[in-house]
Write a protein that holds these residues in place. Structure first.
Motif, mmCIF file in Angstrom:
data_model
loop_
_atom_site.group_PDB
_atom_site.id
_atom_site.type_symbol
_atom_site.label_atom_id
_atom_site.label_comp_id
_atom_site.label_asym_id
_atom_site.label_seq_id
_atom_site.Cartn_x
_atom_site.Cartn_y
_atom_site.Cartn_z
ATOM 1 N N MET A 19 17.974 8.879 40.023
ATOM 2 C CA MET A 19 18.845 9.366 41.094
ATOM 3 C C MET A 19 19.286 10.806 40.831
ATOM 4 S SD MET A 19 21.193 6.022 41.871
ATOM 5 C CE MET A 19 22.028 6.746 43.288
ATOM 6 N N SER A 20 19.521 11.136 39.573
ATOM 7 C CA SER A 20 19.921 12.503 39.216
ATOM 8 C C SER A 20 18.799 13.494 39.497
ATOM 9 C CB SER A 20 20.320 12.575 37.744
ATOM 10 O OG SER A 20 21.461 11.797 37.510
ATOM 11 N N ARG A 21 17.580 13.112 39.154
ATOM 12 C CA ARG A 21 16.427 13.982 39.451
ATOM 13 C C ARG A 21 16.286 14.184 40.957
ATOM 14 N NH1 ARG A 21 14.389 11.521 34.806
ATOM 15 N NH2 ARG A 21 13.553 9.730 35.910
ATOM 16 N N GLN A 22 16.448 13.112 41.718
ATOM 17 C CA GLN A 22 16.342 13.217 43.177
ATOM 18 C C GLN A 22 17.445 14.128 43.722
ATOM 19 O OE1 GLN A 22 13.977 12.316 45.129
ATOM 20 N NE2 GLN A 22 14.962 12.803 47.056
ATOM 21 N N SER A 23 18.618 14.052 43.138
ATOM 22 C CA SER A 23 19.719 14.903 43.564
ATOM 23 C C SER A 23 19.377 16.381 43.374
ATOM 24 C CB SER A 23 20.980 14.543 42.770
ATOM 25 O OG SER A 23 22.076 15.269 43.232
ATOM 26 N N VAL A 24 18.759 16.695 42.258
ATOM 27 C CA VAL A 24 18.346 18.078 42.001
ATOM 28 C C VAL A 24 17.330 18.533 43.041
ATOM 29 C CG1 VAL A 24 17.148 19.601 40.373
ATOM 30 C CG2 VAL A 24 18.887 18.010 39.548
ATOM 31 N N VAL A 26 23.154 17.286 54.784
ATOM 32 C CA VAL A 26 23.565 15.889 54.927
ATOM 33 C C VAL A 26 22.840 15.012 53.908
ATOM 34 C CG1 VAL A 26 23.487 13.888 56.464
ATOM 35 C CG2 VAL A 26 24.285 16.087 57.331
ATOM 36 N N ALA A 27 21.545 15.226 53.738
ATOM 37 C CA ALA A 27 20.771 14.424 52.780
ATOM 38 C C ALA A 27 21.326 14.596 51.371
ATOM 39 C CB ALA A 27 19.296 14.812 52.829
ATOM 40 N N PHE A 28 21.606 15.838 50.980
ATOM 41 C CA PHE A 28 22.149 16.088 49.647
ATOM 42 C C PHE A 28 23.532 15.472 49.489
ATOM 43 C CE2 PHE A 28 24.911 18.674 46.908
ATOM 44 C CZ PHE A 28 24.343 18.344 45.696
#
Length: 57
Positions: A10-15, A36-38
């Motif tokens: 999830m952290s990688r996706q957040s980046v 919005v996605a971020f």
């Protein structure tokens, strides 16, 4: 203390979402969807982190 694999992913996706948002802003493209996605993902990640920490206590 080690984070569960789910949080790492999830952290990688957040980046990636943050970079996509930055790229939209820099290029002058419409950025509402990227923002919005971020923001939604950040909220989900924060809740997942809080849950993981509460389980460790």
């Amino acid at each position: 203390m080690a984070a569960p694999q789910e949080l790492a992913e999830m952290s990688r996706q957040s980046v990636h979402l943050l970079v996509a948002y930055r790229d939209a802003v820099v290029s002058g493209e419409p950025r509402h969807e990227a923002e919005v996605a971020f923001t939604q993902h950040r909220t989900t990640l924060t809740r997942a982190m809080q849950t993981a920490l509460s389980r460790m206590r």
